[in-house]
Design a protein around this motif. Structure first.
Motif, PDB file in Angstrom:
ATOM      1  N   GLY A 110     -13.509 -16.102  -9.877  1.00 16.83           N
ATOM      2  CA  GLY A 110     -12.946 -15.577  -9.070  1.00 16.83           C
ATOM      3  C   GLY A 110     -11.526 -14.508  -8.934  1.00 16.83           C
ATOM      4  O   GLY A 110     -10.527 -13.927  -8.178  1.00 16.83           O
ATOM      5  N   HIS A 111     -11.849 -14.281 -10.431  1.00 16.17           N
ATOM      6  CA  HIS A 111     -10.789 -13.365 -10.602  1.00 16.17           C
ATOM      7  C   HIS A 111     -12.179 -12.184 -11.014  1.00 16.17           C
ATOM      8  O   HIS A 111     -11.451 -11.193 -12.084  1.00 16.17           O
ATOM      9  N   GLY A 112     -12.658 -11.635 -10.004  1.00  9.58           N
ATOM     10  CA  GLY A 112     -13.277 -10.197  -9.963  1.00  9.58           C
ATOM     11  C   GLY A 112     -14.410 -10.090  -9.788  1.00  9.58           C
ATOM     12  O   GLY A 112     -15.498  -9.489  -9.037  1.00  9.58           O
ATOM     13  N   THR A 113     -15.150 -11.242 -10.368  1.00 10.12           N
ATOM     14  CA  THR A 113     -16.763 -11.595 -10.097  1.00 10.12           C
ATOM     15  C   THR A 113     -16.297 -13.461  -9.752  1.00 10.12           C
ATOM     16  O   THR A 113     -15.836 -13.817  -9.767  1.00 10.12           O
ATOM     17  N   THR A 114     -17.372 -13.773  -8.942  1.00 15.48           N
ATOM     18  CA  THR A 114     -18.336 -14.933  -8.450  1.00 15.48           C
ATOM     19  C   THR A 114     -18.702 -15.852  -9.264  1.00 15.48           C
ATOM     20  O   THR A 114     -19.361 -16.774  -8.545  1.00 15.48           O
ATOM     21  N   ASN A 115     -19.613 -14.708 -10.573  1.00 12.29           N
ATOM     22  CA  ASN A 115     -20.460 -15.712 -10.533  1.00 12.29           C
ATOM     23  C   ASN A 115     -21.377 -15.342 -12.367  1.00 12.29           C
ATOM     24  O   ASN A 115     -20.172 -14.508 -12.363  1.00 12.29           O
ATOM     25  N   ALA A 116     -21.631 -16.074 -13.217  1.00 13.70           N
ATOM     26  CA  ALA A 116     -21.441 -16.416 -14.765  1.00 13.70           C
ATOM     27  C   ALA A 116     -22.773 -15.125 -15.031  1.00 13.70           C
ATOM     28  O   ALA A 116     -22.097 -13.931 -15.765  1.00 13.70           O
ATOM     29  N   TYR A 117     -24.058 -14.241 -14.308  1.00 16.53           N
ATOM     30  CA  TYR A 117     -24.616 -13.532 -14.060  1.00 16.53           C
ATOM     31  C   TYR A 117     -23.476 -11.923 -14.664  1.00 16.53           C
ATOM     32  O   TYR A 117     -23.537 -11.262 -15.501  1.00 16.53           O
ATOM     33  N   ASP A 118     -22.692 -11.521 -13.221  1.00 18.48           N
ATOM     34  CA  ASP A 118     -21.948 -10.779 -12.802  1.00 18.48           C
ATOM     35  C   ASP A 118     -21.088 -10.284 -13.695  1.00 18.48           C
ATOM     36  O   ASP A 118     -21.227  -9.642 -14.039  1.00 18.48           O
ATOM     37  N   GLU A 119     -19.923 -11.959 -14.054  1.00 18.07           N
ATOM     38  CA  GLU A 119     -19.125 -11.791 -15.100  1.00 18.07           C
ATOM     39  C   GLU A 119     -19.258 -11.243 -16.566  1.00 18.07           C
ATOM     40  O   GLU A 119     -18.894 -10.711 -17.440  1.00 18.07           O
ATOM     41  N   ALA A 120     -20.658 -12.481 -16.921  1.00 20.53           N
ATOM     42  CA  ALA A 120     -21.635 -11.588 -18.240  1.00 20.53           C
ATOM     43  C   ALA A 120     -21.854 -10.561 -18.412  1.00 20.53           C
ATOM     44  O   ALA A 120     -20.937  -9.308 -19.575  1.00 20.53           O
TER      45      ALA A 120
END
Length: 298
Positions: free
Chosen positions: A30-40
């Protein structure tokens, strides 16, 4: 995690590994991405200095030993310390705008960003020379978006935190807007004297006491001052509604974000004719009032 670094060779390997570990650790986003894949994907591309929109061509590229050590350390901090990605990379994005951030400021995220300028077009004349105020500017992100959206706007950006203003100064300078954005240390309206504005925007602290107690660890890295809105989340909102009319020009506009607090806001101010603005991702998180409505509701 260092023992794993020998087994993970390609970017594809590291991406799969990171998504698995993020899921296993039940990280909050929730600090720029909403899920593990996008954040990784974001963290890996950033760490390897690759273009953010070009994951596919590099998936089967092997990482050097130094790169693997760097990526492993980055992922470890995200997992073990639950540090939000934006603080690890020192950058946050609102649309196409990039801002420097660290743990001295709230990570930029605001429904108001989605409203500038088109969402305010029925209420604010973009062609005129505007005087505008961003109340609680934090990183300076909304003040910068405001200055871009309204080329004729002079913006005062206010914050009580000298740390936040230091970060805002850096971002304002990065965008070459030091001549149009005036940074002021002030507790809300306290140091604004006889100033008045055509437009006031604010994304104030609005997290309720109950919600503060339940925040995931990621959000606890952010300044409490920028999150906590008191028992019902409306402490800052009350101050704004009580004082804003004195700082608005005739026909002036107030725009305030209140998150999930629409019903609480309407109950607390039953005589105030709030206009709730729709964004792409919300329909009841931002209200708008004209100066005349504020005066009439007092």
């Amino acid at each position: 995690m260092s023992t794993m670094a020998h087994d993970l060779e390609t970017l594809r390997d590291w991406l799969r590994y990171a998504v698995s570990r993020f899921g296993e650790a039940e990280l909050a986003f929730g600090h720029g991405t909403t899920n593990a894949y996008d954040e990784a994907a974001y963290l890996l591309l950033h760490a390897l200095h690759l273009p953010m929109d070009r994951l596919e061509p590099f998936l089967d590229a092997r990482l050097t030993q130094a790169e693997r050590a760097q990526v492993a350390q980055l992922l470890q901090r995200r997992i073990d310390q639950r540090v939000p990605a934006a603080y690890l990379t020192h950058e946050a994005w609102l649309g196409e705008f990039r801002f420097y951030v660290d743990e001295r400021v709230l990570i930029p995220r605001s429904f108001i960003a989605e409203l500038l300028p088109d969402g305010l077009a029925p209420y604010v004349n973009a062609a005129q020379t505007l005087t505008a105020l961003d109340l609680g500017t934090g990183s300076g992100c909304l003040a910068i978006l405001l200055a871009h959206a309204y080329s004729g706007a002079d913006v005062d950006a206010v914050d009580i935190s000298t740390d936040a203003l230091t970060i805002a100064q850096r971002n304002v300078s990065d965008y070459g807007l030091a001549d149009r954005i005036n940074l002021i240390r002030s507790d809300m309206f306290a140091n604004l004297g006889g100033k008045s504005y055509d437009l006031i925007i604010s994304n104030p602290p609005y997290v309720t006491a109950v919600a503060m107690a339940d925040l995931p660890p990621e959000y606890r890295h952010e300044p409490v001052l920028a999150l906590s809105g008191g028992e019902d989340g409306l402490d800052a909102v009350r101050t704004i509604l009580d004082e804003a009319s004195r700082f608005l020009n005739t026909g002036g506009t107030l725009v305030v974000e209140v998150g999930h607090n629409r019903s609480a806001t309407e109950i607390a101010f039953p005589k105030t004719p709030f206009v709730w603005l729709e964004t792409e991702t919300s329909s009841d998180s931002v209200f708008l009032l004209k100066r005349e409505d504020l005066v009439a509701a007092r």
